[in-house]
Design an enzyme around this catalytic site. Sequence first.
Site, mmCIF file in Angstrom:
data_model
loop_
_atom_site.group_PDB
_atom_site.id
_atom_site.type_symbol
_atom_site.label_atom_id
_atom_site.label_comp_id
_atom_site.label_asym_id
_atom_site.label_seq_id
_atom_site.Cartn_x
_atom_site.Cartn_y
_atom_site.Cartn_z
ATOM 1 N N ASP A 28 44.911 36.547 36.584
ATOM 2 C CA ASP A 28 44.435 35.221 37.234
ATOM 3 C C ASP A 28 44.800 34.008 36.276
ATOM 4 O O ASP A 28 44.957 32.925 36.963
ATOM 5 C CB ASP A 28 42.788 35.367 37.336
ATOM 6 N N HIS A 87 38.213 42.538 45.074
ATOM 7 C CA HIS A 87 39.595 42.773 45.602
ATOM 8 C C HIS A 87 39.657 44.233 46.180
ATOM 9 O O HIS A 87 40.914 44.698 46.966
ATOM 10 C CB HIS A 87 40.555 42.442 44.545
ATOM 11 N N GLU A 91 38.970 33.112 34.000
ATOM 12 C CA GLU A 91 40.371 33.371 34.788
ATOM 13 C C GLU A 91 40.890 32.052 35.291
ATOM 14 O O GLU A 91 41.829 32.002 36.121
ATOM 15 C CB GLU A 91 40.113 34.230 35.822
#
Length: 250
Positions: free
Chosen positions: A175, A45, A149
């Site tokens: 998540d 990310h 997640e």
Amino acid sequence: MANLKARLRDTEDRMLFYVCTIPSAVVSQAVAAAGADAVIIDMEHGALDHASVHAMIAATAGTKCAPLVRVAENDTTQVKRMLDLGAEGIVFPLVRTVDDARRAVASLRYPPNGTRGFGPFIAQSRWGSSMPTFAADTEDKLVCCLLIETAEAIENIDNILAVEGVDCAVTALFDLTVDLGVMGQFTHPKLLEAIGKIEEAARKNNVPLISNITSSEHAKELFAKGYRGIGGFDVLALRANATDLCKLLD
């Protein structure tokens, strides 16, 4: 100085894993110098490229801070590249099944024990090793960290954490709330139930747990429950600090 993999076996050792999304060796160096036990350099990310990852890994030299990389997916090519830049371990996203966990472990090891291709031209310098001795010097020090997640991962969690070679796991709060349909609701019963299942499987399989935190009180609660590590994020800390300073203008 014990390496991170060895420290994870010490049940009394509490650690800080700091996620770096900003492409800057200055950031990882500052975090390492502050005393963090590991930086998680975020290729999933974060705004990073391979050159910045290498610089950020190198910037931890001379400290106890282990440079880990969160790859964008559980892919042997991505893992190989990060390890060959000198990463001390890999954080694997979206591990949903036993096969995912086994693939992650195998990608950290050379044949016949795994699937990693050989080419540590850069990494040998970071490890203080050489091409002929690199595998023997480093392979047993690499950390395999799994991100838990998804709801599917929760269904398979006991078998996932039973896979040999898994060194630690992260309860990915953000998540999990998204996948469970309760985004950002960190006290929702669905999330708490999922976390309970992760914690039970971790205890059963002696796998250290790490979690990002929502407050200092949350950190204390986690350590009281036996968690081994807590996490923070560079860009979130920067934004929070700037927000606080802006309030002084009101």
